[in-house]
Write a protein that holds these residues in place. Structure first.
Motif, mmCIF file in Angstrom:
data_model
loop_
_atom_site.group_PDB
_atom_site.id
_atom_site.type_symbol
_atom_site.label_atom_id
_atom_site.label_comp_id
_atom_site.label_asym_id
_atom_site.label_seq_id
_atom_site.Cartn_x
_atom_site.Cartn_y
_atom_site.Cartn_z
ATOM 1 N N GLN A 1 31.252 44.213 24.961
ATOM 2 C CA GLN A 1 32.340 43.617 24.204
ATOM 3 C C GLN A 1 33.598 43.574 25.053
ATOM 4 O O GLN A 1 33.708 44.294 26.052
ATOM 5 C CB GLN A 1 32.590 44.432 22.915
ATOM 6 N N VAL A 2 34.531 42.716 24.651
ATOM 7 C CA VAL A 2 35.787 42.560 25.390
ATOM 8 C C VAL A 2 36.950 42.918 24.472
ATOM 9 O O VAL A 2 36.944 42.557 23.295
ATOM 10 C CB VAL A 2 35.948 41.113 25.885
ATOM 11 N N GLN A 3 37.917 43.621 25.019
ATOM 12 C CA GLN A 3 39.125 43.971 24.267
ATOM 13 C C GLN A 3 40.368 43.550 25.032
ATOM 14 O O GLN A 3 40.420 43.688 26.261
ATOM 15 C CB GLN A 3 39.191 45.470 24.019
ATOM 16 N N LEU A 4 41.355 43.046 24.314
ATOM 17 C CA LEU A 4 42.675 42.762 24.863
ATOM 18 C C LEU A 4 43.662 43.662 24.131
ATOM 19 O O LEU A 4 43.776 43.592 22.906
ATOM 20 C CB LEU A 4 43.056 41.300 24.654
ATOM 21 N N VAL A 5 44.354 44.502 24.876
ATOM 22 C CA VAL A 5 45.291 45.449 24.278
ATOM 23 C C VAL A 5 46.695 45.129 24.763
ATOM 24 O O VAL A 5 46.973 45.183 25.967
ATOM 25 C CB VAL A 5 44.922 46.892 24.643
ATOM 26 N N GLU A 6 47.560 44.802 23.791
ATOM 27 C CA GLU A 6 48.934 44.427 24.105
ATOM 28 C C GLU A 6 49.877 45.610 23.914
ATOM 29 O O GLU A 6 49.604 46.522 23.112
ATOM 30 C CB GLU A 6 49.387 43.289 23.184
ATOM 31 N N SER A 7 50.996 45.554 24.617
ATOM 32 C CA SER A 7 52.041 46.548 24.441
ATOM 33 C C SER A 7 53.374 45.944 24.846
ATOM 34 O O SER A 7 53.408 44.914 25.535
ATOM 35 C CB SER A 7 51.752 47.803 25.265
ATOM 36 N N GLY A 8 54.463 46.595 24.413
ATOM 37 C CA GLY A 8 55.784 46.191 24.873
ATOM 38 C C GLY A 8 56.658 45.483 23.855
ATOM 39 O O GLY A 8 57.807 45.174 24.155
ATOM 40 N N GLY A 9 56.153 45.209 22.679
ATOM 41 C CA GLY A 9 56.984 44.565 21.673
ATOM 42 C C GLY A 9 58.020 45.516 21.114
ATOM 43 O O GLY A 9 58.046 46.705 21.436
ATOM 44 N N GLY A 10 58.905 44.979 20.265
ATOM 45 C CA GLY A 10 59.912 45.820 19.643
ATOM 46 C C GLY A 10 61.095 45.027 19.160
ATOM 47 O O GLY A 10 61.048 43.792 19.063
ATOM 48 N N ALA A 24 42.979 43.474 29.667
ATOM 49 C CA ALA A 24 41.642 43.111 29.205
ATOM 50 C C ALA A 24 40.624 44.089 29.779
ATOM 51 O O ALA A 24 40.708 44.468 30.946
ATOM 52 C CB ALA A 24 41.298 41.692 29.641
ATOM 53 N N SER A 25 39.675 44.481 28.942
ATOM 54 C CA SER A 25 38.637 45.414 29.391
ATOM 55 C C SER A 25 37.314 45.060 28.730
ATOM 56 O O SER A 25 37.272 44.353 27.725
ATOM 57 C CB SER A 25 39.033 46.848 29.053
ATOM 58 N N GLY A 26 36.227 45.584 29.322
ATOM 59 C CA GLY A 26 34.914 45.343 28.755
ATOM 60 C C GLY A 26 34.034 44.544 29.694
ATOM 61 O O GLY A 26 34.187 44.592 30.905
ATOM 62 N N SER A 27 33.128 43.795 29.115
ATOM 63 C CA SER A 27 32.146 43.029 29.873
ATOM 64 C C SER A 27 32.784 41.732 30.379
ATOM 65 O O SER A 27 32.690 40.686 29.743
ATOM 66 C CB SER A 27 30.938 42.719 28.988
ATOM 67 N N ILE A 28 33.417 41.816 31.561
ATOM 68 C CA ILE A 28 34.155 40.682 32.121
ATOM 69 C C ILE A 28 33.695 40.419 33.550
ATOM 70 O O ILE A 28 33.714 41.326 34.372
ATOM 71 C CB ILE A 28 35.669 40.948 32.114
ATOM 72 N N PHE A 29 33.303 39.170 33.837
ATOM 73 C CA PHE A 29 33.023 38.781 35.214
ATOM 74 C C PHE A 29 34.275 38.198 35.856
ATOM 75 O O PHE A 29 34.657 38.573 36.957
ATOM 76 C CB PHE A 29 31.885 37.764 35.269
ATOM 77 N N SER A 30 34.911 37.265 35.159
ATOM 78 C CA SER A 30 36.153 36.677 35.664
ATOM 79 C C SER A 30 36.971 36.137 34.498
ATOM 80 O O SER A 30 36.417 35.765 33.464
ATOM 81 C CB SER A 30 35.869 35.552 36.660
ATOM 82 N N ILE A 31 38.274 36.138 34.686
ATOM 83 C CA ILE A 31 39.178 35.596 33.681
ATOM 84 C C ILE A 31 39.833 34.342 34.245
ATOM 85 O O ILE A 31 40.593 34.432 35.207
ATOM 86 C CB ILE A 31 40.239 36.615 33.252
ATOM 87 N N ASN A 32 39.534 33.208 33.670
ATOM 88 C CA ASN A 32 40.048 31.956 34.190
ATOM 89 C C ASN A 32 41.531 31.780 33.881
ATOM 90 O O ASN A 32 42.337 31.471 34.751
ATOM 91 C CB ASN A 32 39.266 30.775 33.598
ATOM 92 N N VAL A 33 41.879 31.974 32.628
ATOM 93 C CA VAL A 33 43.251 31.774 32.184
ATOM 94 C C VAL A 33 43.646 32.918 31.270
ATOM 95 O O VAL A 33 42.850 33.348 30.424
ATOM 96 C CB VAL A 33 43.426 30.434 31.414
ATOM 97 N N MET A 34 44.867 33.411 31.445
ATOM 98 C CA MET A 34 45.438 34.381 30.521
ATOM 99 C C MET A 34 46.757 33.800 30.024
ATOM 100 O O MET A 34 47.465 33.117 30.775
ATOM 101 C CB MET A 34 45.676 35.726 31.184
ATOM 102 N N GLY A 35 47.056 34.091 28.780
ATOM 103 C CA GLY A 35 48.269 33.494 28.234
ATOM 104 C C GLY A 35 48.833 34.268 27.069
ATOM 105 O O GLY A 35 48.244 35.246 26.595
ATOM 106 N N GLY A 112 44.180 39.162 21.541
ATOM 107 C CA GLY A 112 44.641 40.506 21.256
ATOM 108 C C GLY A 112 45.034 40.626 19.789
ATOM 109 O O GLY A 112 44.996 39.651 19.031
ATOM 110 N N GLN A 113 45.454 41.834 19.408
ATOM 111 C CA GLN A 113 45.762 42.097 18.010
ATOM 112 C C GLN A 113 47.167 41.636 17.634
ATOM 113 O O GLN A 113 47.494 41.546 16.443
ATOM 114 C CB GLN A 113 45.603 43.592 17.707
#
Length: 121
Positions: A1-10, A24-35, A112-113
């Motif tokens: 599984q893949v998880q995206l964990v965000e931080s830094g809001g407020g 991002a963590s988990g079963s990942i070979f490559s990440i094409n785009v992050m946004g 992410g959440q």
């Protein structure tokens, strides 16, 4: 599984700065785009900024010159530096990744959440 964990809001005053992170963590070979996307109450989710694995970036017109997106490919992490924040930037910010789990496999989109950013005096 893949998880995206965000931080830094407020909560920040108008004109202030915040830095969001998303790992991002988990079963990942490559990440094409992050946004980063955001959704304000009563509004649709909208793109804020995105970055490819090669470093190409795209920004919403409303944040150009104020926000900067960057990523650390080795850490599968994306950042959003937000400066000169305005009350109109208040929203829940969501991290997004378009990735492959195996070589030559299909592409998947994960979210992410969400993290709340509130700009107010």
């Amino acid at each position: 599984q893949v998880q995206l964990v965000e931080s830094g809001g407020g909560l920040v005053q108008p004109g202030g700065s915040l830095r969001l992170s998303c790992a991002a963590s988990g079963s990942i070979f490559s990440i094409n785009v992050m946004g980063w996307y955001r959704q304000a109450p009563g509004s649709e989710r909208e793109l804020v900024a995105k970055i490819t694995s090669g470093g190409s970036t795209d920004y919403a017109d409303s944040v150009k010159g104020r926000f900067t997106i960057s990523r650390d490919n080795a850490k599968n992490t994306v950042y959003l530096q937000m400066n000169s924040l305005e009350p109109e930037d208040t929203a829940v910010y969501y991290c997004n990744a378009l990735l492959m789990k195996v070589p030559t496999g299909p592409t998947f989109r994960f979210w992410g959440q969400g993290t709340q950013v509130t700009v107010s005096s």
